[in-house]
Write a protein that holds these residues in place. Structure first.
Motif, PDB file in Angstrom:
ATOM      1  N   SER A 100       4.398 -11.778   5.178  1.00  0.00           N
ATOM      2  CA  SER A 100       3.682 -10.684   4.191  1.00  0.00           C
ATOM      3  C   SER A 100       2.806  -9.520   5.046  1.00  0.00           C
ATOM      4  O   SER A 100       3.097  -8.428   5.060  1.00  0.00           O
ATOM      5  CB  SER A 100       3.055 -10.936   3.017  1.00  0.00           C
ATOM      6  N   HIS A 112      -6.419   1.159   0.860  1.00  0.00           N
ATOM      7  CA  HIS A 112      -5.305   0.341   0.856  1.00  0.00           C
ATOM      8  C   HIS A 112      -5.779  -1.305   0.718  1.00  0.00           C
ATOM      9  O   HIS A 112      -4.925  -2.239   0.471  1.00  0.00           O
ATOM     10  CB  HIS A 112      -4.615   0.630   2.121  1.00  0.00           C
ATOM     11  N   LYS A 159      -5.853  -2.463  -2.352  1.00  0.00           N
ATOM     12  CA  LYS A 159      -4.674  -2.484  -3.196  1.00  0.00           C
ATOM     13  C   LYS A 159      -3.566  -3.659  -2.651  1.00  0.00           C
ATOM     14  O   LYS A 159      -3.145  -4.255  -3.404  1.00  0.00           O
ATOM     15  CB  LYS A 159      -3.606  -1.037  -2.554  1.00  0.00           C
ATOM     16  N   ILE A 160      -3.858  -3.923  -1.231  1.00  0.00           N
ATOM     17  CA  ILE A 160      -3.297  -5.130  -0.924  1.00  0.00           C
ATOM     18  C   ILE A 160      -3.693  -6.409  -1.685  1.00  0.00           C
ATOM     19  O   ILE A 160      -2.952  -7.263  -1.935  1.00  0.00           O
ATOM     20  CB  ILE A 160      -3.376  -5.509   0.721  1.00  0.00           C
ATOM     21  N   GLU A 172      -5.233  -6.634  -4.296  1.00  0.00           N
ATOM     22  CA  GLU A 172      -4.628  -6.676  -5.790  1.00  0.00           C
ATOM     23  C   GLU A 172      -3.083  -7.241  -5.892  1.00  0.00           C
ATOM     24  O   GLU A 172      -2.634  -8.043  -6.629  1.00  0.00           O
ATOM     25  CB  GLU A 172      -4.760  -5.358  -6.318  1.00  0.00           C
ATOM     26  N   SER A 173      -2.261  -6.630  -4.815  1.00  0.00           N
ATOM     27  CA  SER A 173      -1.004  -7.003  -5.174  1.00  0.00           C
ATOM     28  C   SER A 173      -0.532  -8.236  -4.466  1.00  0.00           C
ATOM     29  O   SER A 173       0.293  -8.856  -5.054  1.00  0.00           O
ATOM     30  CB  SER A 173       0.004  -5.947  -4.240  1.00  0.00           C
ATOM     31  N   GLU A 174      -1.255  -8.563  -3.326  1.00  0.00           N
ATOM     32  CA  GLU A 174      -0.944  -9.759  -2.752  1.00  0.00           C
ATOM     33  C   GLU A 174      -1.739 -11.199  -3.549  1.00  0.00           C
ATOM     34  O   GLU A 174      -1.116 -12.403  -3.114  1.00  0.00           O
ATOM     35  CB  GLU A 174      -0.956  -9.914  -1.200  1.00  0.00           C
ATOM     36  N   ASN A 175      -2.883 -10.607  -4.016  1.00  0.00           N
ATOM     37  CA  ASN A 175      -3.881 -11.930  -4.387  1.00  0.00           C
ATOM     38  C   ASN A 175      -4.374 -12.712  -3.320  1.00  0.00           C
ATOM     39  O   ASN A 175      -4.490 -13.801  -3.690  1.00  0.00           O
ATOM     40  CB  ASN A 175      -3.357 -12.502  -5.498  1.00  0.00           C
TER      41      ASN A 175
END
Lengths: 229, 467
Positions: B385, B408, B411-412, B414-417
């Motif tokens: 990832s 960002h 953002k990462i 949040e998306s990848e946790n």
């Protein structure tokens, strides 16, 4: 014996064993005395103090439990203590494992060292070196006797190997006498020459032969009469 | 220099080894020299003596000690090396050399030290009268030490101490000898020795007095050392080579002064110790003499009887191969209580005999294997990832020419946790930008308010492409 007729005070007589100073040192003192050691101030200060403080109590203790005499003796202003047999019994140490007959070598060395003690009567440190013993053997008053005993034959000189045997035996005797507190080694390193000082308790040896010394002529006469029979 | 000295010393040792028998005489030879000298002094023989004179002295010496008479020829041959010589114009005769006279003098001084009756107090007082104010330079102090102290005062005290030691030792040895003689009159012995011990007492008092003088001397020396220390202490920090040199000189002076002080103090300690030993010796002998007064007759009898017992025991004993000495069974042997105490510790063993080593089969732990596999898979996924995201951000940067990574990052997150992925991407991206001269990194140390509620807080971090 002083306490002999006081069976009722038995408990009271051993109360001293509960005192802290006794509790702390008694085991050591007991082992040393029963091992035959003579205790004097400058070689065993704490045990000497204990003996001085509780002499009567300890005397009773050894008489009661071991059938031995705790003796206090003096030589040249020095006090020392030791255990001895009573006149007629060896007490609890009558088993042959528990007392020791002095060997012939120890007897001869004892008389020789006692004579050397008196030769140094006015010296505060009665020091003996191997040279002193060698001189005694090679050119002393009894030189011929010593030579015959140590080397089997009388000669002016002896080989290092012949001396080696003598030295080993003298060293062993000195070590035995040191355990008794009669001498103190001054050769601190193993393998060092014979070097020690005579301590006042060597007087005990004189006490052992007291009767023979006082009546020496009579002793010699009787001894020769008996052996000639 | 040191090397040369050690060579000299080594060669001197070899010389001495070679000449020793000629330099130092045997007892027989020494006695002959001594008797020759005394006969010359008495006028019995001429200072130029003959071969026959030497022979007479040899015979005289042999009378003192029982033994065979040594060969005159052999003795003369050895003495001719250093002790006797042929005088000029008298070639058939002999004379004592200066070396022989010095040898006699040395022995005479040892036996009859002039200091035995010389007041030590007076001699030492003069030298102890040392004032620190007289010292201005280290050379003054060294001169005082070498000339006044080391070669004078110290030597005087040592000589006195040696003389006292000889008196004490010879008195004790005479007392020991007297005890052996049965016929000595005790009263005369006691009187004689009381006088000797009084003299020893007086002498030691005198030495003690000099030790006290030594204390005042030590105080003055301390003052001198303080002066040298003060000079270093007050000297400013050296800033150039001249000052450095001066500073080192002061330091050196101080060390020398300190050395003198140690030498003097050590000397007095040593004297104190040796005096105490002598006093102990003489006090003991004195008290033994007092003890003897009350029991002389008894002691003397015991002494004689003990000698008889030794002689008789030796006569009865015989040589033994096994025990070295054996006494006949009829000889009275004495016993002493001896109970040996020994605790013998036996080591405790759980089992006896040789124990076989068994191989235990490995046990497969399914649960552990699964958790380890998951850990590895998670790690691999994380790396994949992070690498994918890094590629994406690189292309964004290439297209848009600028990138606010702070935005960002969240953002990462949040998306990848997974904070590890976000951190890894950030780290690699900034390293890439840092290495690449086309990009400029801009980091301001303030925290954006929009993300102040987040668990992880990051500064404002931007990457710009340089136009």
């Amino acid at each position: 014996m002083e306490h002999e007729n006081k069976p009722n005070s038995l408990e009271h007589s051993f109360k001293f064993l509960e005192n802290n100073d006794v509790k702390e040192k008694f085991a050591n003192l007991n082992i040393e005395l029963l091992s035959g050691r003579h205790i004097q101030k400058d070689s065993n200060y704490y045990l000497y103090q204990l003996l001085k403080k509780y002499f009567e109590e300890l005397k009773y203790y050894y008489a009661n439990f071991y059938g031995l005499e705790l003796e206090r003796d003096y030589k040249d202003d020095i006090t020392f203590y030791y255990l001895d047999f009573t006149e007629d019994s060896k007490g609890a140490l009558s088993s042959t494992r528990r007392h020791k007959e002095l060997s012939s070598l120890q007897t001869v060395m004892g008389i020789m060292l006692l004579n050397m003690y008196y030769d140094r009567y006015f010296e505060n440190i009665k020091e003996i070196t191997f040279q002193d013993i060698k001189k005694e053997i090679l050119s002393g008053e009894n030189s011929n006797h010593f030579k015959k005993l140590w080397f089997k034959e009388i000669r002016d000189e002896y080989s290092p190997n012949e001396w080696k045997r003598v030295i080993i035996n003298i060293k062993n005797t000195i070590r035995d006498f040191e355990k008794l507190g009669w001498v103190e080694s001054m050769a601190k390193d193993e393998g060092e020459d014979i070097h020690f000082k005579l301590k006042e308790p060597i007087y005990r040896f004189q006490k052992l032969y007291e009767k023979e010394i006082i009546h020496i002529d009579e002793f010699i006469e009787n001894y020769l009469l008996q052996t000639n029979d | 220099m040191i090397h040369l000295n050690s060579i000299n010393i080594e060669s001197e040792i070899l010389d001495i080894n070679q000449l020793y028998d000629h330099l130092v005489l045997t007892k027989e030879e020494g006695m002959v020299i001594y008797i020759l000298d005394s006969r010359i002094k008495l006028g019995k023989i001429s200072k130029y003596f003959t071969y026959l004179d030497i022979e007479k002295c040899i015979n005289e010496s042999a009378k003192i000690e029982v033994g065979s008479i040594p060969q005159t020829e052999k003795i003369v041959r050895n003495l001719l090396h250093f002790y006797i010589e042929r005088p000029p114009n008298e070639e058939l005769k002999f004379a004592l050399t200066n070396y022989a006279k010095k040898f006699i003098d040395l022995i005479h001084k040892k036996l009859h030290s002039p200091l035995k009756h010389f007041p030590l107090k007076k001699t030492f007082q003069k030298y102890a009268d040392f004032k620190s104010s007289a010292i201005e330079t280290i050379a003054d102090f060294e001169l005082w030490y070498d000339l006044q102290f080391h070669n004078n005062s110290k030597q005087t005290i040592i000589d006195h101490l040696e003389a006292l030691k000889d008196v004490v030792n010879s008195s004790i040895s005479r007392l020991n000898d007297l005890l052996k003689n049965e016929s000595e009159d005790l009263l005369t012995i006691t009187k004689e020795f009381t006088l000797i011990f009084d003299e020893i007492g007086l002498k030691s008092e005198e030495i003690k007095y000099t030790l006290r003088l030594g204390n005042t001397l030590n105080i003055e020396i301390e003052k001198v050392v303080d002066i040298f220390y003060k000079e270093i202490d007050e000297f400013k920090h050296p800033e150039n080579s001249i000052e450095q040199e001066k500073f080192e000189k002061l330091n050196d002076d101080y060390k020398k002064a300190l050395h003198i002080k140690t030498e003097v103090i050590d000397f007095f300690y040593d004297v104190d110790y040796r005096l105490k030993q002598l006093m102990d010796k003489s006090l003991y002998a004195n008290s033994q003499l007092t003890n003897l007064q009350n029991s002389f007759r008894n002691q003397s009898r015991i002494r004689i009887n003990l000698k008889k017992l030794l002689k008789f025991t030796l006569e009865q004993a015989s040589y033994s191969n096994k025990h070295i000495i054996t006494l006949p069974k009829s000889f009275p042997i004495k016993s002493i209580p001896v109970e040996r105490f020994k605790f013998i510790e036996v080591p405790y063993y759980h089992t006896y005999g040789i124990q076989r080593n068994e191989i235990s089969p490995a046990h497969y732990d399914n649960e552990y294997a699964r958790s380890e596999r998951e850990k590895v898979e998670k790690d691999l996924f994380r790396q994949e990832s992070a690498a994918k995201l890094l590629r994406e951000y690189k292309s964004i940067l290439e297209e848009e020419k600028e990138l606010n990574f702070t935005e960002h990052f969240y953002k990462i997150l949040e998306s990848e946790n997974d904070s590890e992925i976000a951190l890894s991407v950030g780290f690699d991206l900034f390293q890439f930008a840092n290495r690449n001269p086309r990009y400029k990194i801009e980091i301001t140390k303030d925290l954006p308010k929009a993300y102040s509620e987040q668990k992880i807080l990051v500064w404002n971090m931007k990457i710009n492409q340089i136009p």
